[in-house]
Design an enzyme around this catalytic site. Structure first.
Site, PDB file in Angstrom:
ATOM      1  N   SER A   1       3.081   5.378  -6.116  1.00  0.00           N
ATOM      2  CA  SER A   1       2.524   5.462  -7.474  1.00  0.00           C
ATOM      3  C   SER A   1       3.623   5.698  -8.494  1.00  0.00           C
ATOM      4  O   SER A   1       3.481   6.502  -9.423  1.00  0.00           O
ATOM      5  CB  SER A   1       1.469   6.576  -7.557  1.00  0.00           C
ATOM      6  OG  SER A   1       0.627   6.369  -8.663  1.00  0.00           O
TER       7      SER A   1
ATOM      8  N   LYS B   1      -2.992   1.599 -12.109  1.00  0.00           N
ATOM      9  CA  LYS B   1      -2.109   0.711 -11.352  1.00  0.00           C
ATOM     10  C   LYS B   1      -2.874  -0.344 -10.555  1.00  0.00           C
ATOM     11  O   LYS B   1      -2.275  -1.331 -10.114  1.00  0.00           O
ATOM     12  CB  LYS B   1      -1.206   1.541 -10.444  1.00  0.00           C
ATOM     13  CG  LYS B   1      -0.220   2.431 -11.214  1.00  0.00           C
ATOM     14  CD  LYS B   1       0.676   3.226 -10.276  1.00  0.00           C
ATOM     15  CE  LYS B   1       1.736   4.016 -11.042  1.00  0.00           C
ATOM     16  NZ  LYS B   1       1.208   5.279 -11.584  1.00  0.00           N
TER      17      LYS B   1
ATOM     18  N   SER C   1      -3.491   7.281 -12.584  1.00  0.00           N
ATOM     19  CA  SER C   1      -2.803   6.216 -11.853  1.00  0.00           C
ATOM     20  C   SER C   1      -3.727   5.175 -11.247  1.00  0.00           C
ATOM     21  O   SER C   1      -3.240   4.197 -10.666  1.00  0.00           O
ATOM     22  CB  SER C   1      -1.907   6.809 -10.753  1.00  0.00           C
ATOM     23  OG  SER C   1      -0.705   7.290 -11.316  1.00  0.00           O
TER      24      SER C   1
END
Length: 379
Positions: free
Chosen positions: A114, A57, A54
């Site tokens: 997230s 992101k 993640s």
């Protein structure tokens, strides 16, 4: 005299064993950067290919910030959950198909919770489709010289081809913090509130290491636990990156220890800036799955705990502060359909991806006031 020599031999043996253990304990990719000078204070395997999870992101957020800057979108632009967005695996916000939230709230959901579905929805809002947004991510990576990075999706769910390095992730994070300080609150927020539900960031340092003001964590089996953390203390700003931890304890404590040492003057510095760190793109990305989620996970976890015991019962901890980070409340805009995708506004200039290279964050302590844009929500 012989007993003294024997004692010295034992001490040397113990110190050698301890040094070897510490070397193994810190074999994971790590990077510590002075954010005001962009000097690398400490680096270990920062150019090794790794799966970002993640941390992906952060690039999704950067592309969104640039879209706002060029007028392609505004903080109040509706981000609508599509069937494609809802098809991804958790973590998800999980709003019904067709439900909209503002881009501002979507960015909070992206960073704090997230949420993978919102990452896709942001991409679709800005680029028209998820594949087009991924193309933008890779184009930006190429312009920034991220030679060890390739994106396949905007959220970080595992794909063997989705790869980065600690060096490249530092470049993305430094660019965000230098060019877009108006969004710092996104990364220092720990809790997200929607109606009666609460979601929390997995950044262990936000609640246990004073001065932490960001940024992002990531985890899939193939990557282990990753983090980019930023801390401000006594006028100094440091960024620490750790890849591949076996637990949230190890990730948080290893990163906090590196930061603690950095603020205490424990590193002389390397004399190099971030862009001078060499990527090693010819290597295959490390696959942590057998050690993190496979048959070897229990033994590996015990081995890591023996090698790096900070934070375990009766051991030293670097996460001793008690902090209550801010909460952000989001709201839905209801069910929307057939909302036109954003387009460049008259006089807003060309789209972000056509404006040429960004200033290199490693060339100075910042980009200068002229590159900092103060934004207000558009219509």
């Amino acid at each position: 005299m012989q007993s003294v020599r024997r004692l010295l031999s034992i001490c040397i043996l113990v110190l050698g064993t301890l040094a070897a253990a510490l070397s193994q304990a810190f074999a994971l990719p790590q990077l510590l950067i002075d954010m005001r000078t962009n000097e690398v204070l400490y680096e270990n395997e920062a150019g090794i290919p790794w799966h970002p999870a993640s941390l992906t992101k952060l690039m999704t957020a950067l592309i969104a910030f640039e879209a706002i800057e060029t007028g392609q979108a505004s903080l109040s632009t509706p981000v609508i959950t599509s069937a494609n967005a809802l098809s991804v695996a958790p973590s998800k916000l999980g709003l019904p198909e067709g439900t909209a939230i503002t881009l501002e709230d979507a960015l909070y959901v992206l960073v704090v919770k997230s949420a993978n579905d919102i990452a896709v929805a942001i991409g679709e809002t800005i680029a028209g489709s998820e594949p087009a947004f991924v193309d933008m991510m890779n184009a930006r990576a190429a312009i920034m010289g991220l030679t060890g990075t390739r994106f396949v999706n905007p959220h970080g769910l595992h794909d063997p081809a989705q790869v980065t390095t600690a060096r490249d992730m530092a470049m993305i994070a430094l660019t965000i913090r230098a060019r877009f300080p108006q969004y710092d609150a996104l990364f220092s927020t720990r809790t997200l509130a929607l109606d009666e539900s609460r979601s929390h960031s997995n950044n262990e340092l936000l609640t246990g290491f004073a001065g932490t003001d960001g940024m992002k964590t990531g985890y899939v089996c193939a990557s282990g636990l990753n983090i980019v953390a930023t801390v401000t203390r006594n006028g100094r700003q440091l960024m620490a990156i750790t890849f591949g931890a076996s637990s949230s304890r190890e990730r948080g404590e290893m990163t906090a220890q590196m930061l603690f040492s950095g603020f205490a003057g424990g590193y002389r510095g390397t004399g190099r800036t971030v862009n001078a760190v060499a990527n090693q793109p010819g290597l295959l990305p490390v696959d942590m799955r057998p050690n993190i989620c496979g048959a070897d996970a229990t033994d590996y976890s015990a081995e890591r705990a023996e090698l790096f015991s900070a934070g375990l019962d009766g051991q030293i901890s670097y996460l001793n502060d008690t902090i209550v980070p801010p909460t952000h409340t989001i709201a839905t805009l209801g069910r929307l359909a057939d909302v036109p995708l954003p387009r460049p506004r008259p006089g807003s200039g060309v789209p972000a991806m056509a404006t040429g290279p960004l200033p290199d964050p490693a060339l100075s302590a910042g980009f200068g006031d002229s590159s900092i844009v103060s934004l207000t929500p558009g219509p």
